[in-house]
Design an enzyme around this catalytic site. Sequence first.
Site: not given
Ligand code: MG
Length: 353
Positions: A220, A248
């Site tokens: 996190d 991503d």
């Molecule tokens: Mg992916």
Amino acid sequence: MTDAHVVILPGDGIGPEVLESAILVLQKAAQMGSIDLRLEHGWIGGSALDLCGEPIFPETLQACKEAHAVLLGAVGGPKWENNPGHLRPEAGLLQLRKEMGVYANLRPVVARPALAPFTPYRPEILQGVDLLMVRELTGGIYFGEKGRDPDSAFDVCRYHRHEIERIARVAGRLAQQRRKKLCSIDKANVMETSRLWRQVVTEVMEREFPDVQLEHVLVDAAAMYLTLKPAQFDVLLTENMFGDILSDQASTLAGSLGLLPSASLGEQLGLYEPIHGSAPDIAGRGIANPIGTILSVAMMLRLSLHQPDLADAVERAVEKVLATGPLTPDLERYHPSHTRELTTRVCSALGAE
Ligand code: MG
Ligand code: IPM
């Protein structure tokens, strides 16, 4: 002449469009390097499901295990969204990764000053961002036991010591070739697999890579630092699912998911694919960004076909095109370029090398 047998897996959505571009660049590079290129097409994902009812053709799987390298577009799409898990397009990709034994997924992320205006970040945050995500690719929750009844479901996350050791070694070696900084990402405050991960990574690094500076960061917090201070990272090492999510997120630093390449390596085989998905919303329109796939070709030239000079040449050609524009609409809002036009420009820049 060197011989190179490459299996081409276009897959679904924009997969075939970005592969068309990548093949043109690969052919150009092969011509320049006197490589005898043999391309073999195969079927994976929804397109394989439609043709034979399985998410990857058995012959394709076999061909991939015998080739020098595999180049893949993307899999998935709304058409197959309600299929049971083992008959989803993604199941073909997971099976391919597992059976090829490509446990080490490398995802480099670079922030280019010329592209800073296309990102949501201030230029000073992006200054010096050049990181490499090393994602474990054939273990963890993706491959654990799964189950479902009407009111509950489960996915088991299991890691074996040897799976952590081998990916830690890959990350350690890569860190030695870079800035000698390794950040291992886990959730050791909650997950047992992460506590084993942290212990094994520490052992491997202390024993085999004492010159690499190791730190452990909770996933996190790592997500936050990737946005606040991304330039502090060199090599990031992470388990399968955290790596999927963080890569991503990290792509926002580059400007577009469409720019990012990847290499998945095992002891011998190599699978190369852009990190983006099949983007069904823009499929067939000729506007997909081919750069992630073209840069995956560069990684293939370097890591599987042993052509470092050609790999550098492809990367330089891409840099020239990115610096001058115009680019595809994922980056360029006004007067964007199309996939084919951008590819032609990369090929001519490569020819001018
Ligand atoms: Mg992916
Ligand atoms: C990726 C993709 C895949 C993954 C999907 C398509 C199965 O998101 O390569 O990042 O989750 O690994």
